[in-house]
Design a protein around this motif. Structure first.
Motif, mmCIF file in Angstrom:
data_model
loop_
_atom_site.group_PDB
_atom_site.id
_atom_site.type_symbol
_atom_site.label_atom_id
_atom_site.label_comp_id
_atom_site.label_asym_id
_atom_site.label_seq_id
_atom_site.Cartn_x
_atom_site.Cartn_y
_atom_site.Cartn_z
ATOM 1 N N LEU A 111 1.048 -1.139 0.208
ATOM 2 C CA LEU A 111 -0.309 0.149 0.060
ATOM 3 C C LEU A 111 1.044 1.406 0.253
ATOM 4 C CD1 LEU A 111 -2.336 -0.761 2.462
ATOM 5 C CD2 LEU A 111 -3.112 -0.554 0.137
ATOM 6 N N ARG A 112 2.284 1.401 0.935
ATOM 7 C CA ARG A 112 3.097 2.729 0.683
ATOM 8 C C ARG A 112 3.232 2.941 -0.606
ATOM 9 N NH1 ARG A 112 8.222 2.118 1.923
ATOM 10 N NH2 ARG A 112 8.197 0.450 3.208
ATOM 11 N N LEU A 113 3.671 1.986 -1.355
ATOM 12 C CA LEU A 113 4.537 2.001 -2.498
ATOM 13 C C LEU A 113 3.793 2.212 -3.345
ATOM 14 C CD1 LEU A 113 7.206 -1.216 -2.398
ATOM 15 C CD2 LEU A 113 7.282 1.598 -2.249
ATOM 16 N N THR A 121 3.862 1.642 -9.637
ATOM 17 C CA THR A 121 3.242 1.089 -10.687
ATOM 18 C C THR A 121 2.764 -0.418 -9.844
ATOM 19 O OG1 THR A 121 4.803 0.088 -12.786
ATOM 20 C CG2 THR A 121 2.865 1.686 -13.080
ATOM 21 N N GLN A 122 1.632 -1.025 -9.742
ATOM 22 C CA GLN A 122 2.321 -2.303 -9.564
ATOM 23 C C GLN A 122 2.886 -3.219 -10.027
ATOM 24 O OE1 GLN A 122 -1.994 -4.795 -10.840
ATOM 25 N NE2 GLN A 122 -3.194 -2.810 -9.142
ATOM 26 N N ARG A 123 3.674 -3.145 -11.325
ATOM 27 C CA ARG A 123 4.390 -3.923 -11.826
ATOM 28 C C ARG A 123 5.788 -3.041 -10.600
ATOM 29 N NH1 ARG A 123 5.095 -7.876 -13.828
ATOM 30 N NH2 ARG A 123 3.317 -7.794 -15.724
ATOM 31 N N GLU A 124 5.290 -1.971 -10.506
ATOM 32 C CA GLU A 124 7.094 -2.036 -9.840
ATOM 33 C C GLU A 124 7.756 -2.415 -8.537
ATOM 34 O OE1 GLU A 124 7.803 2.969 -12.836
ATOM 35 O OE2 GLU A 124 6.384 2.294 -10.900
ATOM 36 N N ALA A 172 5.942 -5.009 -7.344
ATOM 37 C CA ALA A 172 6.276 -6.579 -7.642
ATOM 38 C C ALA A 172 7.684 -6.254 -7.793
ATOM 39 C CB ALA A 172 5.173 -6.798 -9.125
ATOM 40 N N ASP A 173 8.371 -5.653 -8.410
ATOM 41 C CA ASP A 173 9.712 -6.138 -8.746
ATOM 42 C C ASP A 173 10.030 -5.484 -7.260
ATOM 43 O OD1 ASP A 173 9.202 -6.677 -11.574
ATOM 44 O OD2 ASP A 173 9.914 -4.689 -12.176
ATOM 45 N N ALA A 174 10.428 -4.955 -6.787
ATOM 46 C CA ALA A 174 10.566 -3.913 -5.882
ATOM 47 C C ALA A 174 10.419 -5.167 -4.415
ATOM 48 C CB ALA A 174 10.044 -2.380 -5.247
ATOM 49 N N ILE A 175 9.162 -5.754 -4.212
ATOM 50 C CA ILE A 175 9.585 -6.405 -3.045
ATOM 51 C C ILE A 175 9.624 -8.432 -3.243
ATOM 52 C CG2 ILE A 175 8.049 -4.907 -2.016
ATOM 53 C CD1 ILE A 175 5.675 -6.550 -2.764
ATOM 54 N N GLY A 176 9.414 -8.735 -4.936
ATOM 55 C CA GLY A 176 10.395 -9.975 -5.104
ATOM 56 C C GLY A 176 8.646 -10.712 -5.807
ATOM 57 N N MET A 177 7.793 -10.318 -6.204
ATOM 58 C CA MET A 177 6.392 -11.133 -6.373
ATOM 59 C C MET A 177 6.125 -10.751 -7.263
ATOM 60 S SD MET A 177 3.563 -9.553 -3.476
ATOM 61 C CE MET A 177 4.792 -10.637 -2.109
ATOM 62 N N SER A 178 5.146 -11.896 -7.584
ATOM 63 C CA SER A 178 4.743 -11.516 -9.322
ATOM 64 C C SER A 178 3.423 -10.176 -9.419
ATOM 65 C CB SER A 178 3.469 -12.561 -9.795
ATOM 66 O OG SER A 178 2.291 -12.891 -8.872
ATOM 67 N N VAL A 200 0.634 -9.558 -6.499
ATOM 68 C CA VAL A 200 0.622 -7.415 -5.717
ATOM 69 C C VAL A 200 -1.119 -7.347 -6.436
ATOM 70 C CG1 VAL A 200 1.253 -5.329 -6.165
ATOM 71 C CG2 VAL A 200 2.960 -7.485 -5.916
ATOM 72 N N SER A 201 -1.439 -7.522 -7.494
ATOM 73 C CA SER A 201 -2.907 -6.920 -7.893
ATOM 74 C C SER A 201 -3.410 -7.676 -6.791
ATOM 75 C CB SER A 201 -3.245 -7.368 -9.346
ATOM 76 O OG SER A 201 -4.014 -6.924 -9.565
ATOM 77 N N ARG A 202 -3.349 -8.785 -6.740
ATOM 78 C CA ARG A 202 -4.675 -9.398 -5.589
ATOM 79 C C ARG A 202 -4.472 -8.867 -4.391
ATOM 80 N NH1 ARG A 202 -2.578 -14.115 -8.070
ATOM 81 N NH2 ARG A 202 -4.089 -14.683 -10.107
ATOM 82 N N LEU A 203 -3.232 -8.557 -3.676
ATOM 83 C CA LEU A 203 -3.078 -8.431 -2.209
ATOM 84 C C LEU A 203 -4.032 -7.353 -2.328
ATOM 85 C CD1 LEU A 203 0.455 -9.554 -1.781
ATOM 86 C CD2 LEU A 203 -2.315 -10.553 0.061
ATOM 87 N N LEU A 204 -3.347 -6.484 -3.179
ATOM 88 C CA LEU A 204 -3.574 -4.291 -3.156
ATOM 89 C C LEU A 204 -5.813 -4.716 -3.305
ATOM 90 C CD1 LEU A 204 -2.126 -2.319 -5.645
ATOM 91 C CD2 LEU A 204 -2.211 -2.141 -3.859
#
Length: 61
Positions: free
Chosen positions: A19-21, A28-31, A33-39, A43-47
């Motif tokens: 949420l913070r990022l 973006t969701q892609r960014e 995902a890359d920052a925390i090492g997941m798909s 990230v979309s589902r968790l958001l």
């Protein structure tokens, strides 16, 4: 009535980080995902889940 500031600390660390990022860091969701090492999809589902939880808590107030 509940405030967002009181509800966010209840979320798991990973979801707070996403949420913070996303919202404060304007990534973006892609960014995120890359920052925390997941798909991107994870990230979309968790958001979606986190925002839904926060919304429900605020409405239940």
């Amino acid at each position: 009535m509940s405030s967002l500031g009181a509800i966010i600390p209840v979320l798991p660390d990973r979801e707070r980080t996403i949420l913070r990022l996303y919202f404060l860091g304007s990534l973006t969701q892609r960014e995120v995902a890359d920052a925390i090492g997941m798909s991107h999809m994870r990230v979309s589902r968790l958001l979606h889940r986190s925002c839904g939880h926060l919304r429900n808590c605020l409405l239940a107030g």
